[in-house]
Design a protein around this motif. Sequence first.
Motif, short mmCIF file in Angstrom:
data_model
loop_
_atom_site.label_atom_id
_atom_site.label_comp_id
_atom_site.label_asym_id
_atom_site.label_seq_id
_atom_site.Cartn_x
_atom_site.Cartn_y
_atom_site.Cartn_z
N ALA A 61 14.94 57.04 -66.56
CA ALA A 61 16.28 56.55 -66.22
C ALA A 61 16.18 55.23 -65.48
N SER A 62 17.24 54.47 -65.59
CA SER A 62 17.40 53.25 -64.81
C SER A 62 18.70 53.37 -64.04
N PHE A 63 18.80 52.62 -62.95
CA PHE A 63 19.93 52.78 -62.04
C PHE A 63 20.57 51.44 -61.77
N GLY A 64 21.88 51.46 -61.52
CA GLY A 64 22.60 50.24 -61.20
C GLY A 64 23.81 50.53 -60.34
N VAL A 65 24.45 49.49 -59.90
CA VAL A 65 25.63 49.65 -59.05
C VAL A 65 26.85 50.07 -59.85
N ASP A 66 26.79 49.88 -61.18
CA ASP A 66 27.86 50.36 -62.05
C ASP A 66 27.23 50.77 -63.39
N SER A 67 28.05 51.29 -64.28
CA SER A 67 27.53 51.81 -65.55
C SER A 67 26.91 50.72 -66.41
N LEU A 68 27.48 49.53 -66.40
CA LEU A 68 26.94 48.45 -67.24
C LEU A 68 25.57 47.99 -66.74
N GLN A 69 25.41 47.83 -65.44
CA GLN A 69 24.11 47.43 -64.92
C GLN A 69 23.06 48.49 -65.23
N ALA A 70 23.40 49.76 -65.07
CA ALA A 70 22.45 50.84 -65.38
C ALA A 70 22.06 50.80 -66.85
N LEU A 71 23.02 50.58 -67.74
CA LEU A 71 22.75 50.49 -69.17
C LEU A 71 21.84 49.30 -69.49
N LEU A 72 22.17 48.13 -68.96
CA LEU A 72 21.37 46.94 -69.24
C LEU A 72 19.95 47.09 -68.71
N LEU A 73 19.80 47.70 -67.54
CA LEU A 73 18.46 47.90 -67.00
C LEU A 73 17.68 48.94 -67.80
N SER A 74 18.36 49.90 -68.39
CA SER A 74 17.68 50.85 -69.28
C SER A 74 17.14 50.15 -70.51
N VAL A 75 17.94 49.29 -71.11
CA VAL A 75 17.50 48.55 -72.30
C VAL A 75 16.31 47.66 -71.93
N PHE A 76 16.40 46.95 -70.81
CA PHE A 76 15.29 46.11 -70.36
C PHE A 76 14.04 46.96 -70.12
N GLY A 77 14.20 48.08 -69.43
CA GLY A 77 13.07 48.96 -69.15
C GLY A 77 12.43 49.51 -70.41
N PHE A 101 11.74 43.54 -80.19
CA PHE A 101 12.37 44.65 -80.90
C PHE A 101 13.89 44.53 -80.98
N GLY A 102 14.40 43.32 -80.84
CA GLY A 102 15.85 43.11 -80.89
C GLY A 102 16.56 43.64 -79.65
N LEU A 103 15.82 43.87 -78.57
CA LEU A 103 16.42 44.42 -77.36
C LEU A 103 16.80 43.36 -76.34
N THR A 104 16.57 42.10 -76.68
CA THR A 104 17.02 40.99 -75.84
C THR A 104 18.06 40.24 -76.64
N VAL A 105 19.24 40.09 -76.07
CA VAL A 105 20.33 39.44 -76.78
C VAL A 105 20.76 38.20 -76.01
N ALA A 106 20.69 37.08 -76.66
CA ALA A 106 21.14 35.82 -76.08
C ALA A 106 21.86 35.03 -77.18
N PRO A 107 23.09 35.45 -77.53
CA PRO A 107 23.79 34.80 -78.63
C PRO A 107 24.18 33.36 -78.30
N ASP A 108 24.33 32.57 -79.34
CA ASP A 108 24.80 31.20 -79.21
C ASP A 108 26.31 31.26 -79.04
N VAL A 109 26.76 31.26 -77.80
CA VAL A 109 28.19 31.43 -77.55
C VAL A 109 29.00 30.18 -77.89
N ALA A 110 28.36 29.03 -78.03
CA ALA A 110 29.10 27.80 -78.37
C ALA A 110 29.80 27.96 -79.72
N GLY A 111 29.14 28.66 -80.64
CA GLY A 111 29.75 28.85 -81.96
C GLY A 111 30.75 29.97 -82.01
N LEU A 112 30.92 30.71 -80.92
CA LEU A 112 31.82 31.85 -80.90
C LEU A 112 33.17 31.54 -80.25
#
Length: 115
Positions: A61-77, A101-112
């Motif tokens: 498990a990974s832990f965070g101050v909210d559900s999103l941080q916990a989720l993101l830290l799980s993916v990173f871990g 493994f496609g677990l790091t996402v850094a989309p090109d937001v300029a085109g979005l």
Amino acid sequence: MTIYELGAVIAERDLESTAENGARGTVTIRVGTPHPDPLSSNGDWCCPHQILGLGDDAVGASFGVDSLQALLLSVFGLRVELAARAERAGVSLDWFGMTEFGLTVAPDVAGLTRS
């Protein structure tokens, strides 16, 4: 050692494993639903995750101050743990040829952006 329950799986990915001798297999990662950490007195959150087919199948498990941080830290871990386990096992892992493994996402937001 703390034992975690995976609970309802919200995301799953299969990776292709290739051993040095050419043997192929599947490694599956699973992410459970983030939930309030019952041991936290601060309202922290917990996100369980699991790696199957590459050694220990225990749920972590990974832990965070909210559900999103916990989720993101799980993916990173998971990304970090997959790389370490693959190296120890002498296998390479692949998911559509993507690094990390496609677990790091850094989309090109300029085109979005829309005007």
